[in-house]
Design a protein around this motif. Structure first.
Motif, PDB file in Angstrom:
ATOM      1  N   LEU A 318      -5.055   5.729  -5.938  1.00 48.53           N
ATOM      2  CA  LEU A 318      -4.249   5.304  -6.999  1.00 48.53           C
ATOM      3  C   LEU A 318      -3.117   5.879  -5.809  1.00 48.53           C
ATOM      4  O   LEU A 318      -2.590   7.513  -6.015  1.00 48.53           O
ATOM      5  CB  LEU A 318      -3.879   5.415  -8.052  1.00 48.53           C
ATOM      6  CG  LEU A 318      -2.675   4.613  -8.192  1.00 48.53           C
ATOM      7  CD1 LEU A 318      -2.525   3.282  -7.778  1.00 48.53           C
ATOM      8  CD2 LEU A 318      -2.087   5.332  -9.484  1.00 48.53           C
ATOM      9  N   CYS A 319      -2.720   5.265  -4.750  1.00 51.34           N
ATOM     10  CA  CYS A 319      -1.283   6.407  -3.291  1.00 51.34           C
ATOM     11  C   CYS A 319      -0.038   6.244  -4.484  1.00 51.34           C
ATOM     12  O   CYS A 319       0.047   5.181  -5.184  1.00 51.34           O
ATOM     13  CB  CYS A 319      -1.293   5.875  -2.302  1.00 51.34           C
ATOM     14  SG  CYS A 319       0.309   6.329  -1.592  1.00 51.34           S
ATOM     15  N   PRO A 320      -0.164   7.889  -5.583  1.00 51.53           N
ATOM     16  CA  PRO A 320       1.258   7.854  -5.667  1.00 51.53           C
ATOM     17  C   PRO A 320       2.399   7.337  -4.607  1.00 51.53           C
ATOM     18  O   PRO A 320       4.440   7.061  -6.118  1.00 51.53           O
ATOM     19  CB  PRO A 320       1.596   9.060  -5.875  1.00 51.53           C
ATOM     20  CG  PRO A 320       0.694   9.782  -5.173  1.00 51.53           C
ATOM     21  CD  PRO A 320      -0.224   9.215  -4.793  1.00 51.53           C
ATOM     22  N   GLY A 321       2.580   6.630  -3.631  1.00 56.93           N
ATOM     23  CA  GLY A 321       3.880   6.930  -3.127  1.00 56.93           C
ATOM     24  C   GLY A 321       3.799   5.329  -3.131  1.00 56.93           C
ATOM     25  O   GLY A 321       5.309   4.831  -3.553  1.00 56.93           O
ATOM     26  N   CYS A 322       2.922   4.034  -3.069  1.00 56.30           N
ATOM     27  CA  CYS A 322       3.057   2.826  -3.011  1.00 56.30           C
ATOM     28  C   CYS A 322       2.815   1.814  -4.107  1.00 56.30           C
ATOM     29  O   CYS A 322       2.629   1.200  -4.622  1.00 56.30           O
ATOM     30  CB  CYS A 322       2.866   2.113  -2.074  1.00 56.30           C
ATOM     31  SG  CYS A 322       1.709   3.005  -1.672  1.00 56.30           S
ATOM     32  N   PHE A 323       2.534   2.833  -5.285  1.00 54.69           N
ATOM     33  CA  PHE A 323       1.410   2.319  -6.374  1.00 54.69           C
ATOM     34  C   PHE A 323       0.302   1.412  -5.972  1.00 54.69           C
ATOM     35  O   PHE A 323       0.216   0.121  -6.664  1.00 54.69           O
ATOM     36  CB  PHE A 323       2.174   2.123  -7.004  1.00 54.69           C
ATOM     37  CG  PHE A 323       3.465   3.669  -7.932  1.00 54.69           C
ATOM     38  CD1 PHE A 323       2.680   4.318  -9.103  1.00 54.69           C
ATOM     39  CD2 PHE A 323       4.044   3.233  -6.947  1.00 54.69           C
ATOM     40  CE1 PHE A 323       3.760   4.869  -9.079  1.00 54.69           C
ATOM     41  CE2 PHE A 323       4.805   4.361  -8.243  1.00 54.69           C
ATOM     42  CZ  PHE A 323       4.701   5.152  -8.634  1.00 54.69           C
ATOM     43  N   LYS A 325      -4.298   0.925  -4.874  1.00 50.35           N
ATOM     44  CA  LYS A 325      -5.210   1.230  -4.880  1.00 50.35           C
ATOM     45  C   LYS A 325      -5.793   1.440  -3.192  1.00 50.35           C
ATOM     46  O   LYS A 325      -5.689   0.095  -2.798  1.00 50.35           O
ATOM     47  CB  LYS A 325      -6.425   0.930  -5.639  1.00 50.35           C
ATOM     48  CG  LYS A 325      -6.029   1.759  -7.256  1.00 50.35           C
ATOM     49  CD  LYS A 325      -7.459   0.784  -7.759  1.00 50.35           C
ATOM     50  CE  LYS A 325      -6.460   1.561  -9.608  1.00 50.35           C
ATOM     51  NZ  LYS A 325      -8.090   1.123 -10.125  1.00 50.35           N
ATOM     52  N   HIS A 326      -6.038   2.315  -2.382  1.00 43.82           N
ATOM     53  CA  HIS A 326      -6.852   2.318  -1.358  1.00 43.82           C
ATOM     54  C   HIS A 326      -8.075   2.514  -1.302  1.00 43.82           C
ATOM     55  O   HIS A 326      -8.194   3.565  -1.868  1.00 43.82           O
ATOM     56  CB  HIS A 326      -5.997   2.956   0.092  1.00 43.82           C
ATOM     57  CG  HIS A 326      -5.081   2.439  -0.078  1.00 43.82           C
ATOM     58  ND1 HIS A 326      -4.040   1.478   0.774  1.00 43.82           N
ATOM     59  CD2 HIS A 326      -3.078   2.989  -0.528  1.00 43.82           C
ATOM     60  CE1 HIS A 326      -2.766   0.973   0.414  1.00 43.82           C
ATOM     61  NE2 HIS A 326      -1.956   2.393  -0.621  1.00 43.82           N
ATOM     62  N   PRO A 327      -9.185   2.512  -0.237  1.00 40.83           N
ATOM     63  CA  PRO A 327     -10.166   2.709   0.190  1.00 40.83           C
ATOM     64  C   PRO A 327     -10.305   4.429   0.891  1.00 40.83           C
ATOM     65  O   PRO A 327      -8.758   4.358   0.963  1.00 40.83           O
ATOM     66  CB  PRO A 327     -11.185   2.016   0.822  1.00 40.83           C
ATOM     67  CG  PRO A 327      -9.476   1.810   1.475  1.00 40.83           C
ATOM     68  CD  PRO A 327      -8.631   0.997   0.644  1.00 40.83           C
ATOM     69  N   ARG A 337      -0.841  11.228  -0.559  1.00 41.20           N
ATOM     70  CA  ARG A 337      -0.130   9.514   0.043  1.00 41.20           C
ATOM     71  C   ARG A 337      -1.506   8.729   0.918  1.00 41.20           C
ATOM     72  O   ARG A 337      -2.713   9.081   1.650  1.00 41.20           O
ATOM     73  CB  ARG A 337       0.989  10.092   0.887  1.00 41.20           C
ATOM     74  CG  ARG A 337       1.777  11.028  -0.401  1.00 41.20           C
ATOM     75  CD  ARG A 337       3.391  10.941  -0.604  1.00 41.20           C
ATOM     76  NE  ARG A 337       4.000  11.183  -2.241  1.00 41.20           N
ATOM     77  CZ  ARG A 337       5.207  10.177  -1.970  1.00 41.20           C
ATOM     78  NH1 ARG A 337       5.006   9.394  -1.664  1.00 41.20           N
ATOM     79  NH2 ARG A 337       5.222  10.506  -3.087  1.00 41.20           N
ATOM     80  N   CYS A 338      -1.244   7.879   1.071  1.00 34.18           N
ATOM     81  CA  CYS A 338      -1.608   7.250   1.801  1.00 34.18           C
ATOM     82  C   CYS A 338      -1.418   6.522   2.930  1.00 34.18           C
ATOM     83  O   CYS A 338      -0.146   7.318   3.484  1.00 34.18           O
ATOM     84  CB  CYS A 338      -2.428   5.233   1.355  1.00 34.18           C
ATOM     85  SG  CYS A 338      -0.346   4.442   1.585  1.00 34.18           S
ATOM     86  N   LEU A 339      -1.536   6.856   4.333  1.00 23.12           N
ATOM     87  CA  LEU A 339      -1.569   6.646   5.598  1.00 23.12           C
ATOM     88  C   LEU A 339      -0.211   5.925   6.079  1.00 23.12           C
ATOM     89  O   LEU A 339       0.698   6.099   6.852  1.00 23.12           O
ATOM     90  CB  LEU A 339      -2.226   6.047   6.648  1.00 23.12           C
ATOM     91  CG  LEU A 339      -3.763   7.250   6.758  1.00 23.12           C
ATOM     92  CD1 LEU A 339      -5.099   6.675   7.575  1.00 23.12           C
ATOM     93  CD2 LEU A 339      -4.011   8.097   7.018  1.00 23.12           C
ATOM     94  N   ASP A 340      -0.164   4.860   5.799  1.00 21.75           N
ATOM     95  CA  ASP A 340       1.567   3.863   5.077  1.00 21.75           C
ATOM     96  C   ASP A 340       2.628   4.804   4.883  1.00 21.75           C
ATOM     97  O   ASP A 340       3.502   4.490   5.278  1.00 21.75           O
ATOM     98  CB  ASP A 340       0.715   2.670   4.217  1.00 21.75           C
ATOM     99  CG  ASP A 340       0.138   2.011   5.367  1.00 21.75           C
ATOM    100  OD1 ASP A 340      -0.125   1.575   6.089  1.00 21.75           O
ATOM    101  OD2 ASP A 340      -0.089   0.899   4.017  1.00 21.75           O
ATOM    102  N   CYS A 341       2.329   5.495   3.976  1.00 19.26           N
ATOM    103  CA  CYS A 341       3.384   6.743   2.989  1.00 19.26           C
ATOM    104  C   CYS A 341       3.894   7.493   3.561  1.00 19.26           C
ATOM    105  O   CYS A 341       4.574   8.395   3.454  1.00 19.26           O
ATOM    106  CB  CYS A 341       3.170   6.434   1.747  1.00 19.26           C
ATOM    107  SG  CYS A 341       2.772   5.260   0.719  1.00 19.26           S
ATOM    108  N   SER A 342       2.451   8.579   3.994  1.00 22.11           N
ATOM    109  CA  SER A 342       2.914  10.142   5.002  1.00 22.11           C
ATOM    110  C   SER A 342       3.149   9.748   6.238  1.00 22.11           C
ATOM    111  O   SER A 342       3.496   8.717   7.138  1.00 22.11           O
ATOM    112  CB  SER A 342       1.892  10.646   4.159  1.00 22.11           C
ATOM    113  OG  SER A 342      -0.128   9.519   4.841  1.00 22.11           O
TER     114      SER A 342
HETATM  115 ZN    ZN Z   1       1.036   4.233  -0.606  1.00 21.39          ZN
END
Ligand code: ZN
Ligand code: ZN
Ligand code: ZN
Ligand code: ZN
Length: 342
Positions: A318-323, A325-327, A337-342
């Motif tokens: 679970l990414c705390p930026g966008c909430f 769940k990503h692989p 944080r996921c690539l979209d958020c960082s």
């Molecule tokens: Zn994210």
């Protein structure tokens, strides 16, 4: 277009009624909180009677009635539990105050129905304010709003009736909606509404989606989308719904938007092609989807947890930026944080 009663307007009116009560009989609120039925029997201006439920009529949200008189008469259904009797007696006392005070009647002037719905909702709010102290409500219902479980928890924590709990909960809904108390046969034992056309006591909702599943599962728990049924048989707009058992009854929380039990509430689609109905195998959400189905399991992704019916092959985070769940591939080394958020 009817100006539907908002729970906030009813609560505002209830505050004025409590002030009227304090002027009328100083200290009565505390005695009414301990035992409303007993206290009201000592008031010389009122007669309080227990009557069969069939004699209470259907104008009120509760099984009780008020007759202006003179002498003024409060009738309460004799089949009710002590907690429900007290709530009903206080609701009818609310009519007594509103029908005898020009100041209180002023609030009805701006209502397109002459204040009928506001008067009744204010009676519920007045009873709930007396029976259920704000600190206890604050402790159980947080800022995101009530879920079916927190409403049931609040009921278990206090001595107030289920009805008082429903009224307090509807005041905290983050969006237009209803809090429904359904009996074992799927009929509305009590309904509190906020910003939507109120539902009638006694109306049958046992076969609409989510409620139907909660009842047939035997667990009393379900969530997803449904439309409630009004007395004329017309279905209302689609609402996000969640249910929980509450001492032999079912409590249902329904909102148009911002459902407190969901991480993300997509806008409701009102028109367009028919959506399929699905039940998520992972999070138990009942949902409709227009999205293309997964080619492997033929189930579109769940709007709540984002999964189809396939068994997951990777550990998602679970990414705390966008909430979302990503692989693992969506996270750079060492980053939470996921690539979209960082
Ligand atoms: Zn994210
Ligand atoms: Zn009433
Ligand atoms: Zn799901
Ligand atoms: Zn799949």
């Amino acid at each position: 277009m009817v100006n539907y009663v908002l729970a906030a307007a009813a609560r505002h009116q209830a505050t004025a009624m409590l002030a009227e009560l304090e002027t009328h009989t100083p200290g009565a609120a505390q005695r009414l909180a301990r035992s409303a039925f007993t206290e009201l029997q000592t008031w010389p201006e009122l007669t309080v009677d227990l009557v069969p439920e069939t004699q209470t009529g259907s104008r009120c949200s509760v099984a009780g009635a008020y007759d202006f008189g003179p002498p003024a008469l409060i009738s309460v259904a004799d089949a009710a539990s002590p907690a429900r009797r007290d709530f009903t007696a206080l609701h009818e006392l609310g009519h007594h105050f509103q029908k005898h005070s020009l100041d209180l009647m002023e609030a009805f002037e701006s209502q397109s129905d002459g204040g009928l719905q506001l008067e009744d909702a204010a009676c519920d709010a007045f009873a709930a304010e007396i029976l259920l102290p704000t600190p206890l409500v604050d402790h159980h219902l947080d800022a995101t709003g009530p879920t079916a479980d927190t409403v049931a928890d609040l009921w278990r924590a206090g001595a107030a009736s289920r009805m008082a709990v429903c009224v307090r909960a509807v005041q905290r809904l983050p969006a237009p909606g209803h809090i429904l108390l359904l009996d074992g046969s799927g009929r509305i034992a009590f309904a509190a509404s906020h910003g939507l056309r109120p539902l009638r006591r006694g109306s049958f909702q046992g076969d609409i989606p989510v409620i139907d599943r909660a009842r047939s599962s035997g667990r009393g728990r379900a969530q997803g989308r449904t439309q409630v049924r009004y007395r004329d048989g017309i279905l209302g707009r689609e609402l996000h719904a969640q249910t929980a058992p509450m001492g032999g009854y079912l409590v249902a929380v329904l909102v148009t938007d911002s459902a407190p039990w969901r991480r993300f509430t997509p806008p409701t689609k009102d028109t367009g092609p028919q959506a399929g109905d699905y039940l998520c195998a992972h999070c138990d959400e009942e949902y409709r989807s227009f999205d293309p189905a997964c080619s492997a399991c033929r189930v579109p992704h769940c709007p709540e947890c984002g999964r189809c019916s396939c068994t997951p092959r990777v550990n998602e985070h679970l990414c705390p930026g966008c909430f979302i769940k990503h692989p693992p591939a969506m996270f750079a080394d060492g980053s939470d944080r996921c690539l979209d958020c960082s």
